[in-house]
Design a protein around this motif. Structure first.
Motif, PDB file in Angstrom:
ATOM      1  N   UNK A  25       0.821  -1.213   0.000  1.00  0.00           N
ATOM      2  CA  UNK A  25       0.000   0.000   0.000  1.00  0.00           C
ATOM      3  C   UNK A  25       0.852   1.260   0.000  1.00  0.00           C
ATOM      4  N   UNK A  26       2.128   1.119   0.393  1.00  0.00           N
ATOM      5  CA  UNK A  26       3.029   2.275   0.425  1.00  0.00           C
ATOM      6  C   UNK A  26       3.861   2.401  -0.851  1.00  0.00           C
ATOM      7  N   UNK A  27       3.693   1.460  -1.781  1.00  0.00           N
ATOM      8  CA  UNK A  27       4.525   1.446  -2.979  1.00  0.00           C
ATOM      9  C   UNK A  27       4.080   2.525  -3.973  1.00  0.00           C
ATOM     10  N   UNK A  28       5.022   3.328  -4.419  1.00  0.00           N
ATOM     11  CA  UNK A  28       4.785   4.369  -5.408  1.00  0.00           C
ATOM     12  C   UNK A  28       5.441   3.981  -6.728  1.00  0.00           C
ATOM     13  N   UNK A  29       4.890   4.455  -7.846  1.00  0.00           N
ATOM     14  CA  UNK A  29       5.472   4.090  -9.141  1.00  0.00           C
ATOM     15  C   UNK A  29       6.768   4.834  -9.428  1.00  0.00           C
ATOM     16  N   UNK A  30       7.695   4.145 -10.070  1.00  0.00           N
ATOM     17  CA  UNK A  30       8.943   4.764 -10.516  1.00  0.00           C
ATOM     18  C   UNK A  30       9.360   4.282 -11.889  1.00  0.00           C
ATOM     19  N   UNK A  31       8.714   3.203 -12.349  1.00  0.00           N
ATOM     20  CA  UNK A  31       9.033   2.591 -13.644  1.00  0.00           C
ATOM     21  C   UNK A  31       7.765   2.535 -14.486  1.00  0.00           C
ATOM     22  N   UNK A  60       5.798  12.359 -15.883  1.00  0.00           N
ATOM     23  CA  UNK A  60       5.709  12.604 -14.440  1.00  0.00           C
ATOM     24  C   UNK A  60       7.092  12.585 -13.782  1.00  0.00           C
ATOM     25  N   UNK A  61       7.327  13.475 -12.822  1.00  0.00           N
ATOM     26  CA  UNK A  61       8.603  13.443 -12.094  1.00  0.00           C
ATOM     27  C   UNK A  61       8.843  12.114 -11.375  1.00  0.00           C
ATOM     28  N   UNK A  62       7.768  11.387 -11.062  1.00  0.00           N
ATOM     29  CA  UNK A  62       7.936  10.088 -10.399  1.00  0.00           C
ATOM     30  C   UNK A  62       8.627   9.062 -11.292  1.00  0.00           C
ATOM     31  N   UNK A  63       8.441   9.207 -12.604  1.00  0.00           N
ATOM     32  CA  UNK A  63       8.962   8.214 -13.548  1.00  0.00           C
ATOM     33  C   UNK A  63      10.445   8.447 -13.783  1.00  0.00           C
ATOM     34  N   UNK A  64      11.235   7.457 -13.391  1.00  0.00           N
ATOM     35  CA  UNK A  64      12.683   7.576 -13.554  1.00  0.00           C
ATOM     36  C   UNK A  64      13.249   6.572 -14.549  1.00  0.00           C
ATOM     37  N   UNK A  65      12.499   5.519 -14.807  1.00  0.00           N
ATOM     38  CA  UNK A  65      12.905   4.522 -15.786  1.00  0.00           C
ATOM     39  C   UNK A  65      11.711   4.188 -16.670  1.00  0.00           C
ATOM     40  N   UNK A  66      11.924   4.141 -17.973  1.00  0.00           N
ATOM     41  CA  UNK A  66      10.928   3.619 -18.914  1.00  0.00           C
ATOM     42  C   UNK A  66      11.562   2.415 -19.599  1.00  0.00           C
ATOM     43  N   UNK A  67      11.038   1.255 -19.308  1.00  0.00           N
ATOM     44  CA  UNK A  67      11.591   0.020 -19.866  1.00  0.00           C
ATOM     45  C   UNK A  67      10.686  -0.500 -20.968  1.00  0.00           C
ATOM     46  N   UNK A  68      11.230  -1.375 -21.807  1.00  0.00           N
ATOM     47  CA  UNK A  68      10.484  -1.835 -22.977  1.00  0.00           C
ATOM     48  C   UNK A  68      10.717  -3.316 -23.256  1.00  0.00           C
ATOM     49  N   UNK A  69       9.635  -4.045 -23.549  1.00  0.00           N
ATOM     50  CA  UNK A  69       9.697  -5.344 -24.211  1.00  0.00           C
ATOM     51  C   UNK A  69       8.570  -5.338 -25.242  1.00  0.00           C
ATOM     52  N   UNK A  70       8.868  -4.847 -26.424  1.00  0.00           N
ATOM     53  CA  UNK A  70       7.858  -4.696 -27.469  1.00  0.00           C
ATOM     54  C   UNK A  70       8.150  -5.596 -28.670  1.00  0.00           C
ATOM     55  N   UNK A  71       9.103  -6.523 -28.540  1.00  0.00           N
ATOM     56  CA  UNK A  71       9.583  -7.445 -29.575  1.00  0.00           C
ATOM     57  C   UNK A  71      10.341  -6.685 -30.656  1.00  0.00           C
ATOM     58  N   UNK A  72      11.109  -7.422 -31.440  1.00  0.00           N
ATOM     59  CA  UNK A  72      11.959  -6.794 -32.459  1.00  0.00           C
ATOM     60  C   UNK A  72      11.167  -5.901 -33.410  1.00  0.00           C
ATOM     61  N   UNK A  73       9.986  -6.371 -33.821  1.00  0.00           N
ATOM     62  CA  UNK A  73       9.223  -5.618 -34.827  1.00  0.00           C
ATOM     63  C   UNK A  73       8.625  -4.333 -34.255  1.00  0.00           C
ATOM     64  N   UNK A  74       8.576  -4.211 -32.924  1.00  0.00           N
ATOM     65  CA  UNK A  74       7.958  -3.048 -32.303  1.00  0.00           C
ATOM     66  C   UNK A  74       8.783  -1.784 -32.373  1.00  0.00           C
ATOM     67  N   UNK A  75      10.026  -1.874 -32.906  1.00  0.00           N
ATOM     68  CA  UNK A  75      10.888  -0.703 -32.949  1.00  0.00           C
ATOM     69  C   UNK A  75      10.844   0.026 -34.289  1.00  0.00           C
ATOM     70  N   UNK A  76      10.056  -0.499 -35.225  1.00  0.00           N
ATOM     71  CA  UNK A  76       9.873   0.165 -36.524  1.00  0.00           C
ATOM     72  C   UNK A  76      11.223   0.491 -37.178  1.00  0.00           C
ATOM     73  N   UNK A  77      12.105  -0.496 -37.153  1.00  0.00           N
ATOM     74  CA  UNK A  77      13.439  -0.271 -37.694  1.00  0.00           C
ATOM     75  C   UNK A  77      13.784  -1.355 -38.701  1.00  0.00           C
ATOM     76  N   UNK A  78      14.850  -1.126 -39.413  1.00  0.00           N
ATOM     77  CA  UNK A  78      15.371  -2.118 -40.345  1.00  0.00           C
ATOM     78  C   UNK A  78      16.344  -2.998 -39.570  1.00  0.00           C
TER      79      UNK A  78
END
Length: 489
Positions: A24-30, A118-136
Motif C-alpha cells: 500500500x506504500x509502494x509508489x510508481x517509478x518505472x 511525471x517526475x515520479x517516472x525515472x525509468x521507462x523500460x520496454x519489451x515490445x519485440x523486435x518488430x515493435x521498434x519500426x526499424x530495419x
C-alpha cells in the motif's frame, strides 16, 4: 472461486510466496511499455526481489500499446498475478506485487504521455519485440516510411509506436524542465541500448533538432541482456494455477527457474537494487548479449522451425529427440568459434546448460511461438554467424539448415499438408514468393534470398551459402526435417 486480489492475499496457501513489503506504500517509478508475460516474469520479479531487499518508489506502471487485454485481466486483481516457476523437481509459486497499474495507449495516449512525463517516472523500460521498434533489422536504422512512424509524425500527441511514445514523453519533460529518464530496452536486439538511442534521437530529429540533441546528451540508454524462458500462458495453465493457489488468476505467468540479466550500469535518476538480487551490473553488456543471441536465440530459432516441421509442439519435445539434440550440438560447434567468451564463462559449459534448459519437461515453450517473426530474427540470430563462418572459410551445414527450415516453414504448409499459421511482419510477401515458387527448392530459395531486408546484398550471391541452403531445402521437402537433420551426423 475467489479472484486473486489485494483483499485475498492473506488467504493464499502457505506454499505461495507473497509480497514481503507494504504494498500500500509502494509508489510508481518505472513505466514499462509492452507488459507481456516475459516482462512480468523477468523485470517485475527482479523488481519484486529488489523491493523486498530495500523498499523504494520503484513500482511498475505497465502500458499496453495495442489491446486492453492485459489491463482487463490485471485491474480486477489490483495488479497482482502468480508467477509459476516450473522446475523438474516441482512447481514454485509466487504472487508478484510490483505492478501497480496498466494503461492502454490507444484508449488514452495522453494519460500514458503524462505518466512518462511525471517526475515520479525515472525509468521507462520496454519489451515490445523486435518488430515493435519500426526499424530495419539489417541496419538498425529507423524506418521513416513505416506506417506507425508516419502516423506518429502526424499525431505527436497520440503516438502508437514505442519510439513515438518515448519521444512524446521526453518532449514534455524537456519543455517543463523535469529532466530525462532512463530508457531501458529489454528486447533481444544487438546493442539494444545503442539502437534505441539512435531510433529515439532520429525520430525526434524529424521534427525538433534541439529535442534530438537533448535526448543524445541527457537520456540514458543502457544496454541489457535478458534471459528466461517464459512460454505463452494457456487456458490449461490458468486452470492449473487456480488449483494450486485456490483462487482464480486471469493473468498467471509460467517460467523456468533460470533467469539472467546483464545491465550496463548507466542510469540518470537511480534504479532499484537489482544488483543485490542477481542482476549483473556491468560496464560492457555486449559479450553476454552476443553469447546469448547467437548460442541461445540462434539455437532456439533453428530448433523451432525444425521441431515444428517434425511435429514437435514444444522445445522440450524437440530437444529431447536424440536427432535434434545432436543437431543442436553440431550447431553450437559452428557457433562457438564466433563468440568471444564473457568473463568467467566457458562456452561449452554454457551450451550444455542450454540443452538442459531446453529439455526441461515442465516447460511447454511452443515451437510455433518461437517461430514467429522470423524475418526480423534471422539477421541477428543466424545470418551474422553465417557471414563470419564464411569469412573464415568454415563449414555452415547446421546454420544453413536452420535458415532452410525457416524457408520451409514460411511456405505455410507442414510436412503432413496442414496449414501453418505463419506470424511475421513480412507474411504476405513470404506467402506470395512461396506460392510462386511452389515446392521447387532452388526457385524458392533464390526467391526468398532476394529479400534484401533479411539477407542483405551479399548473401544471395554467396554460393557457399546459397548452394547448401537449396540442398537442405530440397531435403526438407523430400525427406522431412528429422531425416534431414539426421543426415548431418
Amino acid at each position: 472461486m475467489t479472484r486473486l486480489c489485494a483483499a485475498t492475499l492473506a488467504s493464499l496457501p502457505a506454499t505461495v510466496r507473497r509480497p514481503a513489503y507494504d504494498r500500500s506504500a509502494l509508489k510508481p517509478g518505472i513505466v514499462h511499455l509492452g507488459l507481456g508475460a516475459f516482462a512480468r516474469g523477468h523485470l517485475a520479479e527482479y523488481t519484486e526481489d529488489a523491493l523486498e531487499q530495500r523498499f523504494g518508489a520503484w513500482g511498475i506502471v505497465g502500458a499496453s500499446l495495442q489491446r486492453p487485454d492485459q489491463r482487463d485481466r490485471l485491474q480486477p486483481q489490483d495488479g497482482l498475478y502468480t508467477l509459476l516457476k516450473l522446475a523438474p523437481t516441482g512447481p514454485e509459486l509466487r504472487v508478484i506485487g510490483s505492478v501497480l497499474d496498466v494503461l492502454v495507449a490507444p484508449e488514452n495516449p495522453a494519460a500514458l504521455i503524462a505518466r512518462l512525463a511525471s517526475p515520479e517516472t525515472r525509468i521507462v523500460s520496454l519489451t515490445v519485440t523486435e518488430k515493435g521498434y519500426c526499424h530495419d533489422p539489417a541496419t538498425g536504422k529507423l524506418k521513416t516510411d513505416h506506417p506507425d512512424i508516419l502516423h506518429d509524425l502526424e499525431n505527436p500527441d497520440a503516438p502508437s509506436s514505442a519510439v513515438g511514445i518515448l519521444v512524446a514523453g521526453l518532449r514534455v519533460r524537456r519543455a517543463e524542465g523535469r529532466g530525462a529518464f532512463t530508457a531501458l530496452c529489454c528486447d533481444n536486439l544487438p546493442s539494444n541500448g545503442h539502437v534505441l538511442r539512435g531510433l529515439v534521437r532520429d525520430f525526434a530529429a524529424l521534427t525538433d533538432d534541439k529535442l534530438a540533441a537533448w535526448i543524445e546528451t541527457d537520456v540514458a540508454f543502457p544496454a541489457t541482456m535478458v534471459d528466461r524462458i517464459v512460454p505463452a500462458t494457456t487456458e490449461a495453465d490458468i486452470t492449473e494455477v487456480a488449483k494450486l493457489i485456490g483462487q482464480d488468476d486471469a493473468a498467471p505467468v509460467i517460467g523456468e527457474p533460470f533467469r539472467q540479466w546483464a545491465i550496463e550500469d548507466v542510469f540518470v535518476e537511480g534504479r532499484p537494487e537489482w544488483d543485490k538480487v542477481g542482476a549483473q551490473m556491468v560496464s560492457e553488456v555486449a559479450p553476454f548479449e552476443f553469447m546469448k543471441l547467437r548460442m541461445l536465440n540462434g539455437a532456439h530459432s533453428s530448433l523451432a522451425y525444425l521441431g515444428y516441421l517434425a511435429g514437435h509442439e514444444t522445445v522440450a519435445e524437440a530437444s529431447g529427440d536424440p536427432v535434434f539434440a545432436r543437431f543442436l550440438q553440431g550447431l553450437w560447434a559452428e557457433i562457438i568459434p564466433t563468440v568471444p567468451a564473457p568473463q568467467g564463462v566457458v562456452l561449452e559449459d554454457y551450451a550444455k546448460a542450454l540443452l538442459s534448459r531446453f529439455q526441461n519437461p515442465a516447460i511447454r515453450h511452443r515451437t510455433w511461438q518461437i517461430a514467429m517473426d522470423g524475418s526480423q530474427k534471422l539477421p541477428q540470430r543466424l545470418l551474422g554467424t553465417i557471414r563470419e563462418r564464411l569469412k573464415d572459410g568454415a563449414p555452415i551445414d547446421h546454420l544453413a539448415l536452420g535458415v532452410a527450415a525457416w524457408i520451409r516453414y514460411v511456405t505455410g504448409t507442414d510436412e503432413k499438408g496442414g496449414a501453418i499459421d505463419v506470424r511475421d511482419p513480412l507474411a504476405a510477401e513470404l506467402k506470395r514468393r512461396a506460392e510462386a515458387a511452389g515446392s521447387n527448392a532452388e526457385a524458392l530459395s533464390t526467391s526468398l534470398l532476394g529479400i534484401e531486408a533479411i539477407f542483405g546484398a551479399d548473401l544471395p550471391g554467396e554460393e557457399r551459402f546459397s548452394k547448401p541452403l537449396a540442398a537442405h531445402l530440397a531435403s526438407l521437402f523430400g525427406k522431412g526435417a528429422r531425416a534431414t537433420a539426421a543426415s548431418l551426423g
